[in-house]
Design an enzyme around this catalytic site. Structure first.
Site, PDB file in Angstrom:
ATOM      1  N   HIS A   1       1.405 -12.512   3.811  1.00  0.00           N
ATOM      2  CA  HIS A   1       0.502 -11.896   4.463  1.00  0.00           C
ATOM      3  C   HIS A   1      -0.883 -13.062   4.420  1.00  0.00           C
ATOM      4  O   HIS A   1      -1.968 -12.565   5.977  1.00  0.00           O
ATOM      5  CB  HIS A   1       0.331 -10.116   4.126  1.00  0.00           C
ATOM      6  CG  HIS A   1       0.047  -9.725   6.208  1.00  0.00           C
ATOM      7  ND1 HIS A   1      -0.359  -8.356   5.990  1.00  0.00           N
ATOM      8  CD2 HIS A   1       0.239 -10.008   7.379  1.00  0.00           C
ATOM      9  CE1 HIS A   1      -0.554  -7.732   7.734  1.00  0.00           C
ATOM     10  NE2 HIS A   1      -0.266  -9.146   7.921  1.00  0.00           N
TER      11      HIS A   1
ATOM     12  N   ASP B   1       1.036  -1.476   8.383  1.00  0.00           N
ATOM     13  CA  ASP B   1       0.929  -2.246   7.126  1.00  0.00           C
ATOM     14  C   ASP B   1       0.270  -1.296   6.118  1.00  0.00           C
ATOM     15  O   ASP B   1      -0.180  -0.127   6.327  1.00  0.00           O
ATOM     16  CB  ASP B   1      -0.479  -2.759   7.356  1.00  0.00           C
ATOM     17  CG  ASP B   1      -0.005  -4.504   5.948  1.00  0.00           C
ATOM     18  OD1 ASP B   1       0.430  -2.933   4.743  1.00  0.00           O
ATOM     19  OD2 ASP B   1      -0.499  -5.247   5.717  1.00  0.00           O
TER      20      ASP B   1
ATOM     21  N   HIS C   1      -1.499  -1.451   3.487  1.00  0.00           N
ATOM     22  CA  HIS C   1      -2.571  -1.814   3.356  1.00  0.00           C
ATOM     23  C   HIS C   1      -3.366  -1.893   4.412  1.00  0.00           C
ATOM     24  O   HIS C   1      -3.467  -2.183   5.291  1.00  0.00           O
ATOM     25  CB  HIS C   1      -2.425  -2.587   1.864  1.00  0.00           C
ATOM     26  CG  HIS C   1      -1.214  -2.953   0.892  1.00  0.00           C
ATOM     27  ND1 HIS C   1      -0.239  -2.922   1.056  1.00  0.00           N
ATOM     28  CD2 HIS C   1      -1.367  -2.133  -0.087  1.00  0.00           C
ATOM     29  CE1 HIS C   1      -0.136  -2.656   0.100  1.00  0.00           C
ATOM     30  NE2 HIS C   1      -0.331  -1.909  -0.987  1.00  0.00           N
TER      31      HIS C   1
ATOM     32  N   ASP D   1      -6.145  -4.495   3.749  1.00  0.00           N
ATOM     33  CA  ASP D   1      -6.250  -5.983   3.667  1.00  0.00           C
ATOM     34  C   ASP D   1      -7.153  -6.420   4.120  1.00  0.00           C
ATOM     35  O   ASP D   1      -7.837  -7.085   5.016  1.00  0.00           O
ATOM     36  CB  ASP D   1      -5.071  -7.017   4.629  1.00  0.00           C
ATOM     37  CG  ASP D   1      -4.202  -6.874   3.882  1.00  0.00           C
ATOM     38  OD1 ASP D   1      -3.458  -6.469   2.739  1.00  0.00           O
ATOM     39  OD2 ASP D   1      -2.433  -6.967   5.079  1.00  0.00           O
TER      40      ASP D   1
ATOM     41  N   HIS E   1      -3.689 -12.597   0.182  1.00  0.00           N
ATOM     42  CA  HIS E   1      -2.604 -11.785   1.396  1.00  0.00           C
ATOM     43  C   HIS E   1      -2.747 -10.522   1.506  1.00  0.00           C
ATOM     44  O   HIS E   1      -2.720  -9.975   2.476  1.00  0.00           O
ATOM     45  CB  HIS E   1      -1.295 -11.485   0.710  1.00  0.00           C
ATOM     46  CG  HIS E   1      -1.325 -11.261   0.080  1.00  0.00           C
ATOM     47  ND1 HIS E   1       0.626 -10.742  -0.891  1.00  0.00           N
ATOM     48  CD2 HIS E   1      -1.832 -10.020  -1.438  1.00  0.00           C
ATOM     49  CE1 HIS E   1      -0.045  -9.122  -2.036  1.00  0.00           C
ATOM     50  NE2 HIS E   1      -0.841  -9.762  -2.245  1.00  0.00           N
TER      51      HIS E   1
ATOM     52  N   ASP F   1       3.657  -5.587   8.596  1.00  0.00           N
ATOM     53  CA  ASP F   1       4.142  -6.550   7.145  1.00  0.00           C
ATOM     54  C   ASP F   1       5.269  -5.060   6.255  1.00  0.00           C
ATOM     55  O   ASP F   1       4.876  -3.881   7.137  1.00  0.00           O
ATOM     56  CB  ASP F   1       2.463  -5.643   6.371  1.00  0.00           C
ATOM     57  CG  ASP F   1       2.893  -6.322   4.886  1.00  0.00           C
ATOM     58  OD1 ASP F   1       4.268  -5.790   3.930  1.00  0.00           O
ATOM     59  OD2 ASP F   1       2.194  -6.190   3.574  1.00  0.00           O
TER      60      ASP F   1
ATOM     61  N   ASP G   1       6.157  -3.805   3.770  1.00  0.00           N
ATOM     62  CA  ASP G   1       5.630  -3.248   3.021  1.00  0.00           C
ATOM     63  C   ASP G   1       5.432  -2.168   3.499  1.00  0.00           C
ATOM     64  O   ASP G   1       4.915  -0.398   3.519  1.00  0.00           O
ATOM     65  CB  ASP G   1       4.760  -3.485   1.714  1.00  0.00           C
ATOM     66  CG  ASP G   1       3.801  -3.614   2.026  1.00  0.00           C
ATOM     67  OD1 ASP G   1       2.902  -2.921   3.457  1.00  0.00           O
ATOM     68  OD2 ASP G   1       3.036  -4.323   2.197  1.00  0.00           O
TER      69      ASP G   1
ATOM     70  N   GLU H   1       5.598 -10.579   4.538  1.00  0.00           N
ATOM     71  CA  GLU H   1       6.218  -9.957   2.937  1.00  0.00           C
ATOM     72  C   GLU H   1       7.660  -9.618   2.920  1.00  0.00           C
ATOM     73  O   GLU H   1       7.765  -8.932   1.945  1.00  0.00           O
ATOM     74  CB  GLU H   1       5.343  -8.697   2.909  1.00  0.00           C
ATOM     75  CG  GLU H   1       4.078  -9.020   2.945  1.00  0.00           C
ATOM     76  CD  GLU H   1       3.228 -10.125   1.536  1.00  0.00           C
ATOM     77  OE1 GLU H   1       4.430 -10.083   0.599  1.00  0.00           O
ATOM     78  OE2 GLU H   1       2.246 -10.541   1.662  1.00  0.00           O
TER      79      GLU H   1
END
Length: 300
Positions: free
Chosen positions: A100, A123, A125, A127, A140, A227, A229, A272
């Protein structure tokens, strides 16, 4: 959405410390991303992959608590220049990662063409870390902060301007793993976030309706940064930083279908995908399905 599209692969794995995500663009192509877009009547120009330089054994991999800073900055500079050129040609940039950290270059090149670029950050997260707050030094985990002008100048000053985006033009969807410093930055900057708790309570239809209405009101273009994830590891096992309790296959397709209907998305990236950690290319295949939904394909 524009019918002329440019696909850019970024085989980057230097923004983190698990090998394999550099094969993400190849896995997505193998899973049929180009054929899916062509079937949906898009004029696709696959520009191939941006070359990524690797640190040699004598070169320090950690600089200012940032892993592979020089190589990550160099690759994102190349990506930013390419993305800017494709938008100047009136083509839709679809970027395939890679980790990412490549969003640093994506947003640098794309935001050049907008006064108020909106961002949907799909996402697990936020980030939103920087060198001072990151426990790992993995870039990332920093691209959204960098795009807000927070971080090392080699990253924030790509294409010689900053910030790339404004906090009030961001919506994070699917968050369930936020560091304390990220939570504080979200509160300080007033960033709109839909955590998994809120998605469970509100439902994806209401979340995406609010997201679309919010961004339509204030922005002149919207970049989707997805992303894999963000989805639950049961659905998308081939990611480097899986977090339990994520978005489902159906919720994610619904989100993409609603974005397709809204016609607000002006650029996108899917990142990702790590084939080494995957099960028979399941995650890349799922990602291609989401690309299809984003560009008008309906689940049967």
């Amino acid at each position: 959405m524009k019918t002329n599209m440019s696909v850019i692969g970024v085989p980057m794995d230097l923004g983190q410390n698990r090998r394999g995500v550099d094969m993400g663009p190849s896995a997505l192509r193998y899973a049929g991303v180009i054929e899916t877009l062509q079937r949906l009547k898009y004029n696709v120009n696959d520009l191939g992959d941006i070359p990524i330089s690797r640190p040699d054994n004598k070169e320090s991999r950690q600089e200012d608590n940032l892993r592979n800073l020089h190589q990550v900055a160099e690759a994102n500079q190349k990506l930013a220049e390419m993305a800017e050129q494709e938008i100047a040609k009136n083509r839709f940039p679809l970027i395939l990662g890679g980790d990412h950290s490549i969003a640093i270059g994506s947003l640098a090149g794309i935001a050049k063409h907008y006064k108020n670029l909106g961002v949907i950050w799909y996402d697990a997260h936020g980030d939103l870390n920087c060198a001072e707050t990151s426990p790992s030094g993995n870039i990332h985990g920093m691209p959204l902060a960098v795009s807000l002008g927070i971080g090392h100048e080699k990253l924030t000053n790509i294409l010689d301007y900053q910030p790339k985006i404004k906090p009030e033009n961001i919506v994070i969807v699917g968050a369930r793993s936020l560091d304390p410093e990220e939570r504080e930055l979200i509160r300080e900057k007033g960033i709109k976030v839909f955590t998994m708790h809120e998605i469970d309570r509100m439902g994806m239809t209401n979340v995406m309706t609010e997201t679309i209405d919010y961004l339509q009101e204030n922005t002149d273009g919207v970049h989707l940064s997805l992303d894999l994830d963000g989805l639950d590891p049961e659905e998308a096992p081939g990611v480097g930083t899986p977090v339990l309790g994520g978005l489902s296959y159906r919720e994610s397709h619904l989100a993409m279908e609603m974005l397709a209907e809204s016609k607000i998305i002006t650029s996108a990236e899917f990142v990702e995908v790590n084939p080494i950690l995957d099960d028979k290319n399941k995650t890349a295949t799922l990602a291609v399905g989401l690309v299809g939904s984003l560009f008008g394909e309906k689940l049967k």
